[in-house]
Design an enzyme around this catalytic site. Structure first.
Site, mmCIF file in Angstrom:
data_model
loop_
_atom_site.group_PDB
_atom_site.id
_atom_site.type_symbol
_atom_site.label_atom_id
_atom_site.label_comp_id
_atom_site.label_asym_id
_atom_site.label_seq_id
_atom_site.Cartn_x
_atom_site.Cartn_y
_atom_site.Cartn_z
ATOM 1 N N ASN A 120 0.792 -1.237 0.000
ATOM 2 C CA ASN A 120 0.000 0.000 0.000
ATOM 3 C C ASN A 120 0.824 1.286 0.000
ATOM 4 O O ASN A 120 0.330 2.328 -0.415
ATOM 5 C CB ASN A 120 -0.992 -0.013 1.172
ATOM 6 C CG ASN A 120 -0.297 -0.006 2.511
ATOM 7 O OD1 ASN A 120 0.770 -0.575 2.671
ATOM 8 N ND2 ASN A 120 -0.909 0.642 3.485
ATOM 9 N N SER A 146 -0.068 -7.514 7.078
ATOM 10 C CA SER A 146 -1.254 -8.038 7.747
ATOM 11 C C SER A 146 -0.902 -8.623 9.110
ATOM 12 O O SER A 146 0.233 -9.045 9.363
ATOM 13 C CB SER A 146 -1.918 -9.107 6.881
ATOM 14 O OG SER A 146 -1.123 -10.271 6.895
ATOM 15 N N VAL A 205 0.241 -12.490 8.932
ATOM 16 C CA VAL A 205 1.623 -12.711 8.473
ATOM 17 C C VAL A 205 2.611 -12.142 9.491
ATOM 18 O O VAL A 205 3.617 -12.767 9.831
ATOM 19 C CB VAL A 205 1.861 -12.083 7.070
ATOM 20 C CG1 VAL A 205 3.312 -12.228 6.647
ATOM 21 C CG2 VAL A 205 0.939 -12.722 6.035
ATOM 22 N N GLU A 262 4.685 -4.029 12.241
ATOM 23 C CA GLU A 262 3.538 -3.109 12.233
ATOM 24 C C GLU A 262 2.411 -3.815 11.517
ATOM 25 O O GLU A 262 2.562 -4.217 10.357
ATOM 26 C CB GLU A 262 3.909 -1.814 11.503
ATOM 27 C CG GLU A 262 4.823 -0.907 12.300
ATOM 28 C CD GLU A 262 4.239 -0.502 13.640
ATOM 29 O OE1 GLU A 262 3.005 -0.442 13.794
ATOM 30 O OE2 GLU A 262 5.045 -0.277 14.570
ATOM 31 N N CYS A 287 -2.945 1.378 6.856
ATOM 32 C CA CYS A 287 -3.204 0.800 8.179
ATOM 33 C C CYS A 287 -3.694 1.873 9.131
ATOM 34 O O CYS A 287 -4.295 1.569 10.147
ATOM 35 C CB CYS A 287 -1.976 0.080 8.712
ATOM 36 S SG CYS A 287 -0.572 1.141 8.901
ATOM 37 N N GLU A 299 -10.546 -5.631 10.269
ATOM 38 C CA GLU A 299 -9.967 -4.693 9.305
ATOM 39 C C GLU A 299 -10.331 -5.136 7.887
ATOM 40 O O GLU A 299 -10.012 -6.254 7.484
ATOM 41 C CB GLU A 299 -8.440 -4.688 9.477
ATOM 42 C CG GLU A 299 -7.757 -3.629 8.651
ATOM 43 C CD GLU A 299 -6.245 -3.601 8.870
ATOM 44 O OE1 GLU A 299 -5.633 -4.675 8.947
ATOM 45 O OE2 GLU A 299 -5.687 -2.491 8.927
HETATM 46 C C1 UN1 Z 1 0.313 7.169 6.866
HETATM 47 O O1 UN1 Z 1 -0.586 7.172 7.708
HETATM 48 O O2 UN1 Z 1 0.483 8.124 6.104
HETATM 49 O O3 UN1 Z 1 0.832 0.422 6.321
HETATM 50 C C2 UN1 Z 1 1.262 6.047 6.742
HETATM 51 C C3 UN1 Z 1 0.440 1.564 6.592
HETATM 52 C C4 UN1 Z 1 1.212 2.370 7.598
HETATM 53 C C5 UN1 Z 1 1.685 3.654 7.063
HETATM 54 C C6 UN1 Z 1 0.707 4.752 7.219
HETATM 55 N N1 UN1 Z 1 2.358 1.582 8.074
HETATM 56 O O4 UN1 Z 1 -0.538 2.011 6.044
#
Ligand code: UN1
Length: 489
Positions: free
Chosen positions: A153, A229, A232, A250, A284, A386
């Site tokens: 993403n 995810s 994973v 994350e 995310c 989600e």
């Molecule tokens: C944002 O909020 O601009 O995977 C970045 C994601 C986050 C990054 C968000 N680790 O969407």
């Protein structure tokens, strides 16, 4: 129509074709259009990449931080020079708008610049010693070979905020980006090559999800950073922990925006709309839950619906388009299934809610921006799970305490937004909301490179990213008790 870009892997300073099965990325707005194609890397290339990263790790660790930073600063310039072209490629391959694509490339440059300059900042601390003639230094050293596994993403910004600090602090890298959106990974590796990064310091492998396992199971791995995810991330984190390898993961979010009765409603409606639907909800940090004060709910939902219905959905390379497709057919299907399940469980459609059934929007992987209100007092899956798409679930709250309680109700705790003009309430939200990132009067997404990024609760595992948090993860400390000879009497 542009021709497909050939995909290659970057190992030990060489661009090589893979020896695995075909990998093809498509334009999600026009799925018959191939954006990039090549052959995946296989186990042999994982081995070569790890060996290359091991071979140069001491040399790179010993390179002065200033010189490592200089490479990153040169890469920032190259990235910036290509912002328009690479932003367009990003939009074609991932589906976010051209403006967002270009913004993301520029953000990657900003991140490289921040960490590029960090070589000239502090490298540790000095403490007083309880013993005369001694100082205690806390110095930092790189972990060694770091595995980097990144999602589709943000195909250049997320790699940048992992790779830039990894390299700045002296690690070598083996990187596996998401194979659904691989093109910007090539571009970033090209930028680092053009900037003069020594061979072997960064190795890029495009491959299937199982390649993440091969990297984490490799005996030479010294650290792992992952974004993606929850399923994973937990698997890779547990494999890394099982081998004693430091890990940072994350993962998911189900981020709430809370609109209190005293909020600036125009501002809140705009920010909630942007948080929920920009990048087609594929962040995310996107806003996927709205908690609105009962007394203003009717007015606020009407304002939000009006803004949402005015969004232009279409081919993201068209400069007038505001919302592109989701990344692929399986994403479209799972998001539409989530919407259908919510409707069958009793959610009311405020707007959107049904698949496009003809024309370009039906042919591409488009999902309409959708707002669903939950029935009073009932919990639905769409409140907890989600969907990673343009879907906002709404509940009304009778009191501020109830609003904060609803916001905390869930296993994730990445980001939240609170809209209020009452400083007392804003300060309460800082204490009450169990999240890694809190926005007061701005949308739930967005992150600056100089401050920590990451979630509370089940959204993240291990140290956070960016700012000083990145240094904490990508280095370990050596505490030095430093004496000369016998101190003078
Ligand atoms: C944002 O909020 O601009 O995977 C970045 C994601 C986050 C990054 C968000 N680790 O969407």
């Amino acid at each position: 129509m542009s021709t497909a870009v050939p995909l290659q892997h970057y190992i030990d300073g060489n661009w090589i074709p893979g020896s695995g099965s075909p990998v093809i990325s498509y334009n999600p707005a026009h799925p018959d259009e191939v954006v990039a194609e090549g052959l995946q890397a296989s186990a042999a290339e994982v081995e070569q990449a790890m060996a290359a990263a091991v071979a140069v790790k001491h040399q790179w660790a010993r390179t002065p931080a200033h010189d490592r930073g200089a490479v990153l600063l040169r890469a920032a310039v190259v990235i910036e020079q290509h912002a328009e072209a690479w932003g367009l490629e990003l939009a074609r391959e991932e589906g976010k708008t051209r403006t967002e694509g270009q913004g993301e490339v520029l953000r990657a440059a900003q991140i490289f610049r921040y960490y590029g300059n960090d070589g000239d900042r502090g490298a540790g601390q000095i403490y007083a010693s309880p013993r005369r003639g001694e100082k205690i230094l806390v110095t930092r050293k790189p972990l060694g070979v770091v595995g980097v596994v990144t999602p589709f993403n943000f195909p250049i910004a997320i790699p940048a905020w992992k790779i830039a600090p990894a390299l700045a602090y002296g690690n070598t890298v083996v990187w596996k980006p998401a194979s659904t959106v691989p093109l910007l990974a090539l571009r970033l590796a090209q930028a680092l090559e053009a900037a003069g990064l020594p061979a072997g310091v960064l190795n890029l492998l495009i491959g299937p999800g199982s390649m993440g396992n091969a990297i984490v199971e490799h005996p030479a791995l010294d650290g792992l950073t992952f974004t993606g995810s929850t399923s994973v991330g937990r698997r890779l984190a547990s494999a890394a922990a099982g081998r004693g390898v430091p890990v940072q993961a994350e993962m998911g979010g189900k981020n709430p925006a809370i609109v209190l009765a005293d909020a600036d409603l125009e501002l809140a409606a705009e920010q909630v709309m942007l948080g929920a639907f920009r990048s087609t909800g594929q962040k995310c940090t996107a806003t996927s839950r709205l908690i609105v004060a009962e007394s203003i709910a009717e007015d606020f939902l009407a304002m939000l619906k009006e803004r949402t219905d005015a969004l232009v959905v279409g081919d993201p390379t068209d400069p007038t388009v505001q919302i592109g497709p989701v990344v692929n057919e399986s994403a479209r299907k799972s998001i539409l299934d989530g919407i259908a399940a919510a409707r069958s469980q009793g959610a009311t459609v405020v707007t959107g809610g049904a698949a496009y059934d003809d024309g370009d929007l039906a042919n591409g992987y488009f999902v309409p921006p959708t707002i669903l209100e939950l029935p009073p007092g009932r919990d639905l899956d769409v409140w907890r799970e989600e969907l990673f798409g343009p879907v906002l679930a709404v509940r009304r709250a009778a009191t501020v305490d109830q609003a904060f309680g609803l916001a905390n109700d869930g296993e994730y705790g990445l980001s939240a937004a609170v809209f209020t003009q009452d400083l007392t309430r804003a300060l309460e939200s800082v204490d009450e909301l169990d999240v890694g990132i809190l926005h007061v009067n701005s949308e739930t997404a967005g992150a600056d490179p100089h401050v920590p990024f990451g979630g509370a609760k089940k959204s993240g595992y291990g140290p956070k990213e960016q700012g000083s948090a990145a240094k904490d993860f990508f280095t370990h400390t050596t505490t030095v008790y430093l004496r000369g000879g016998t101190p003078a009497a």
